[in-house]
Design an enzyme around this catalytic site. Sequence first.
Site, PDB file in Angstrom:
ATOM      1  N   LYS A 193       9.267  10.841  -1.939  1.00  0.00           N
ATOM      2  CA  LYS A 193       8.182  10.243  -2.858  1.00  0.00           C
ATOM      3  C   LYS A 193       7.966  11.094  -3.934  1.00  0.00           C
ATOM      4  CE  LYS A 193       5.045  13.036  -1.471  1.00  0.00           C
ATOM      5  NZ  LYS A 193       3.922  13.854  -2.043  1.00  0.00           N
ATOM      6  N   THR A 250       0.680   9.416  -4.277  1.00  0.00           N
ATOM      7  CA  THR A 250       1.314  10.401  -5.483  1.00  0.00           C
ATOM      8  C   THR A 250       1.763   9.626  -6.582  1.00  0.00           C
ATOM      9  OG1 THR A 250       2.332  11.426  -3.378  1.00  0.00           O
ATOM     10  CG2 THR A 250       3.225  12.224  -5.611  1.00  0.00           C
TER      11      THR A 250
END
Length: 335
Positions: A193, A250
């Site tokens: 990610k 994120t």
Amino acid sequence: MATLMQRIAVIGAGSWGTALAVLLARNGHQTPLWSHDPEQVAALQRDRENKTFLPGIPLPDLIEPTTSLAQALDGATGILVAVPSQFFADVLSATAPFLPADLGVLWATKGFDLASGRLLHEVVLERTGQRELAVLSGPSFAAEVAQGLPTAVTLAASSMAFAEQCAAWVHSERFRAYTHDDLIGVQVGGAAKNVLAIATGIADGLGFGANTRAALITRGLAELIRLGTALGARRETFMGLAGLGDLVLTCTDNQSRNRRLGLALARGDSATAALAEIGQEVEGVITAQAVQRIAREHQIEMPICEQVYAVLHQGQTPEAATRRLLERSGRSELD
């Protein structure tokens, strides 16, 4: 999930290691906090605060800063490793002589082993021998954990008994640890990610808007699933905290160093200049190399991650990377 006071050594005194040490100490655990840097340890002992990586958060009395792995692990009933992935293998090797054979290893590092492209549980077994394994991952900025803001994470382990034991150490009214048994999927989600967050930062920095951001997150999730299932993970793991949850966090908040790197690249800054300004490790930079290597070896199509790799390591401009993505031919969303 209450547990009696333990002695849990935290290896790594960056922002994440310090935040987890603060969490453990607030939960009543004796917490040696190891750093390789004598100057940092002296400052932690003097200031009772990590002014470099986690300013404004006082260190509870139960935290014991030290440069000695032997001292940190003396009498320890648990260990939590929170060093950047590029140092993970070497730190595990240094730690191994002080680890009792029956002591499991918990880590909160998100990434792959750069030298080999392997997941970190393989590195732990190689460097420390056969033992119980666990990883803590999920949407969790260090500063918010240290501030006591409500947070939920995933804790996956080689056995549910060890998962529950480690979860009990960190679980509190403000920090919820859900147990899991997909050690591979939780690691892949937490690592890859970061590459997608750089892509989202680039897109936002180029002014592409909310539609593009949503598309990148959604198609990025598809790339996570392809990568994870190729390595043996379960698809449904990526719909949870360690997959979709961490990806959304994120990609959308500027506390993310990976997202900030993408924003800086879109402004025209070099990767070197952007990293110097951020001043801490940005895991997506080296993870992009590992993901590219794994994708090629397993013939996994990961176009977003591929373009991030090209920007970071092959000199491609963000604008050119964007064009390459937009010029791809149409396909079924289910592919």
